[in-house]
Design an enzyme around this catalytic site. Structure first.
Site, PDB file in Angstrom:
ATOM      1  N   ASP A  17       0.830  -1.204   0.000  1.00 34.52           N
ATOM      2  CA  ASP A  17       0.000   0.000   0.000  1.00 34.52           C
ATOM      3  C   ASP A  17       0.867   1.257   0.000  1.00 34.52           C
ATOM      4  OD1 ASP A  17      -2.402   1.318  -0.079  1.00 34.52           O
ATOM      5  OD2 ASP A  17      -2.769   1.218   2.077  1.00 34.52           O
ATOM      6  N   ASN A  65     -10.814  -2.485  -6.166  1.00 30.45           N
ATOM      7  CA  ASN A  65     -10.005  -1.506  -6.913  1.00 30.45           C
ATOM      8  C   ASN A  65     -10.594  -1.129  -8.275  1.00 30.45           C
ATOM      9  OD1 ASN A  65      -6.779  -2.693  -5.632  1.00 30.45           O
ATOM     10  ND2 ASN A  65      -8.068  -1.017  -4.903  1.00 30.45           N
TER      11      ASN A  65
END
Ligand code: IPE
Ligand code: IPE
Ligand code: MG
Length: 239
Positions: A17, A65
């Site tokens: 991330d 996503n």
């Protein structure tokens, strides 16, 4: 039975991330963060293999996503396609076996062809197993496994009372791979974000503020050392 694990974790999973924040800090487009992030994955895979880690699973693209801006989704899919198409020589050189986890039915035919070629070509390699999660969601994976079992019940080949952990496990994308011993998430967030929900039941968690594009072998070593100092009750490979 308590066991002190001062060994190398057999299976390390990573929620990579912070690519976007890394890029923003430098005044770059988010996609440049993903480009740098992709370079780091290749480096850390080699480092993990050199450290004796046997299974390495990274979260590259989640089922959630898809809701990012179309241009960012396209940039991520392009990077993944490039990786699938160009990494075979390197994987052969380093004895890496690759497996893609996630629902591949929603990926393009071109991506599916590249994935198949990469998986098939590296299938006989005996070094580290590199699992890349693409269009992956832990809930989605469990739903697909349960749907398979429901079909078997409907067909009369499985009785509901016979369903157990191992039958659900057998239908997961990771089937046959030991559960992760250590899960690392970079860039400060401390949540699971739908990654390896079933497999992570007893996984040790490690969080670092370092953004993924800045992640190094030293950071990996820190996480492995932290893991080594912890007491685990369940999980891990029988060694
Ligand atoms: C992780 O970086 C990569 C993917 C999710 C594909 P992010 O893109 O989530 O970066 P941040 O969290 O916005 O900084
Ligand atoms: C998790 O990161 C997914 C990947 C690393 C591919 P996100 O940045 O998408 O997760 P959230 O939105 O912060 O939970
Ligand atoms: Mg993020």
């Amino acid at each position: 039975m308590e066991e002190k694990k001062d060994r190398i974790p057999a299976h390390v999973a990573i929620i990579m991330d912070g690519n976007g924040r890394w890029a923003k800090k430098r005044g770059l487009p988010r996609s440049m963060g993903h480009v740098q992030g992709a370079r780091v994955v290749e480096k850390i895979l080699k480092d993990a293999s050199d450290m004796g880690i046997r299974y390495f699973t990274v979260y590259a693209f989640s089922t959630e996503n898809w809701s990012r801006p179309a241009s960012e989704v396209a940039a991520l899919m392009n990077l993944l396609l490039t990786y699938m198409k160009t990494s075979i020589p390197n994987c052969m050189k380093n004895n890496v076996r690759v497996r893609i986890i996630g629902d591949k039915s929603k990926l393009s035919p071109e991506m599916n062809r590249a994935i198949r070629e990469l998986e098939d070509t590296t299938a006989g390699n005996t070094g580290i197993l590199f699992q890349i999660a693409v269009n992956y969601g832990g809930r989605d994976e469990i739903v697909r496994s349960v749907r398979r079992l429901a079909q078997q019940v409907k067909d009369g080949t499985v009785a509901p009372e016979d369903i157990d952990d191992s039958m659900i496990e057998a239908g997961l994308d990771t089937s046959g791979v030991p559960d992760p011993d250590l899960l690392i998430r970079t860039c400060g967030e401390e949540r699971i974000s739908n990654f390896l929900l079933w497999q992570g039941a007893y996984t040790e968690l490690y969080f670092t503020d370092v953004a993924w594009p800045d992640f190094t072998k030293e950071e990996l070593q820190k996480a492995v050392d932290a893991y080594g100092g912890r007491i685990r009750r369940y999980g891990g490979l029988k060694q």
